[in-house]
Design a protein around this motif. Sequence first.
Motif, mmCIF file in Angstrom:
data_model
loop_
_atom_site.group_PDB
_atom_site.id
_atom_site.type_symbol
_atom_site.label_atom_id
_atom_site.label_comp_id
_atom_site.label_asym_id
_atom_site.label_seq_id
_atom_site.Cartn_x
_atom_site.Cartn_y
_atom_site.Cartn_z
ATOM 1 N N UNK A 1 -4.046 -2.391 0.929
ATOM 2 C CA UNK A 1 -4.977 -2.356 -0.214
ATOM 3 C C UNK A 1 -6.380 -2.760 0.224
ATOM 4 N N UNK A 2 -6.491 -3.842 0.980
ATOM 5 C CA UNK A 2 -7.826 -4.323 1.363
ATOM 6 C C UNK A 2 -8.470 -3.447 2.436
ATOM 7 N N UNK A 3 -7.682 -2.918 3.359
ATOM 8 C CA UNK A 3 -8.242 -2.088 4.427
ATOM 9 C C UNK A 3 -8.600 -0.684 3.953
ATOM 10 N N UNK A 4 -7.953 -0.224 2.896
ATOM 11 C CA UNK A 4 -8.185 1.137 2.428
ATOM 12 C C UNK A 4 -8.632 1.168 0.961
ATOM 13 N N UNK A 5 -9.371 0.158 0.559
ATOM 14 C CA UNK A 5 -9.840 0.088 -0.831
ATOM 15 C C UNK A 5 -10.725 1.286 -1.188
ATOM 16 N N UNK B 1 6.392 -7.972 4.084
ATOM 17 C CA UNK B 1 6.134 -6.701 3.400
ATOM 18 C C UNK B 1 4.974 -6.859 2.422
ATOM 19 N N UNK B 2 4.931 -7.977 1.705
ATOM 20 C CA UNK B 2 3.809 -8.238 0.794
ATOM 21 C C UNK B 2 2.490 -8.296 1.558
ATOM 22 N N UNK B 3 2.497 -8.924 2.721
ATOM 23 C CA UNK B 3 1.272 -8.986 3.529
ATOM 24 C C UNK B 3 0.831 -7.583 3.943
ATOM 25 N N UNK B 4 1.771 -6.776 4.353
ATOM 26 C CA UNK B 4 1.449 -5.413 4.768
ATOM 27 C C UNK B 4 0.854 -4.633 3.588
ATOM 28 N N UNK C 1 0.909 6.491 0.073
ATOM 29 C CA UNK C 1 2.228 6.804 0.642
ATOM 30 C C UNK C 1 2.906 5.569 1.220
ATOM 31 N N UNK C 2 2.245 4.883 2.177
ATOM 32 C CA UNK C 2 2.863 3.663 2.720
ATOM 33 C C UNK C 2 3.063 2.588 1.650
ATOM 34 N N UNK C 3 2.092 2.437 0.752
ATOM 35 C CA UNK C 3 2.202 1.430 -0.300
ATOM 36 C C UNK C 3 3.396 1.714 -1.197
ATOM 37 N N UNK C 4 3.581 2.969 -1.562
ATOM 38 C CA UNK C 4 4.712 3.353 -2.410
ATOM 39 C C UNK C 4 6.045 3.058 -1.711
ATOM 40 N N UNK C 5 6.136 3.391 -0.430
ATOM 41 C CA UNK C 5 7.373 3.142 0.317
ATOM 42 C C UNK C 5 7.659 1.645 0.429
ATOM 43 N N UNK C 6 6.636 0.849 0.687
ATOM 44 C CA UNK C 6 6.824 -0.599 0.801
ATOM 45 C C UNK C 6 7.180 -1.234 -0.542
ATOM 46 N N UNK C 7 6.524 -0.786 -1.604
ATOM 47 C CA UNK C 7 6.854 -1.296 -2.940
ATOM 48 C C UNK C 7 8.297 -0.971 -3.272
ATOM 49 N N UNK D 1 -1.834 -12.924 -5.538
ATOM 50 C CA UNK D 1 -0.483 -13.501 -5.469
ATOM 51 C C UNK D 1 -0.071 -13.731 -4.020
ATOM 52 N N UNK D 2 -0.335 -12.766 -3.153
ATOM 53 C CA UNK D 2 0.051 -12.901 -1.739
ATOM 54 C C UNK D 2 -0.693 -14.064 -1.104
ATOM 55 N N UNK D 3 -1.968 -14.203 -1.407
ATOM 56 C CA UNK D 3 -2.730 -15.336 -0.871
ATOM 57 C C UNK D 3 -2.163 -16.666 -1.379
ATOM 58 N N UNK D 4 -1.865 -16.728 -2.658
ATOM 59 C CA UNK D 4 -1.311 -17.954 -3.237
ATOM 60 C C UNK D 4 0.064 -18.258 -2.652
#
Length: 176
Positions: A103-107, A95-98, A48-54, A125-128
């Motif tokens: 993704x990493x916290x809820x894998x 937003x990309x960091x969030x 849900x949050x990922x979809x809204x942020x994307x 990509x976000x890390x790069x």
Amino acid sequence: MTAAIITASASIIVAVLAFLLSQQSQLRQERRQARLTRINCQLRELYGPLNALVDSNERVWSSLRSSFLPAQGERDPFIDSPEWRKWRDEVLIPTNRRMRDLITEHADLIIESEVPNSLREFCAHVLALEISVLEEVEGVRRRTLIGHPGEEFVDYVNASFTRLKGEQNKLLGLAV
């Protein structure tokens, strides 16, 4: 006497069958409830949050492309505008960091048994991108080492959210 034995046996068989059917129904209901609980958690904490942020990032990105951002082939990492940097640094990167953190916290809530390639590519990509921004502060300007996975990422997030909402509605008995 035989009729009494047959009646008693039939009563026992009916009782056992009723018990077994009740147990099967209860087990099915518990599995349905467990599935609904998992889907609710997946939607609430990840998709849900990922979809809204994307969606919000895609809207901003689309507006930037149509307003002042040069076409991808014409972009030069050595020449960019303060306006672009402001949007990048204050809106897109946070937003990309969030999204990466979700993704990493809820894998463990990811639908698939392994993390999909588009999610791995997005996190990389976000890390790069973070390194590119740090280098930019030091005066080094170059393209990000790992590009955004693009439509593959957006499509995955949208399709996963839609799929889970459909399953949730079905389990709740709502019209799909």
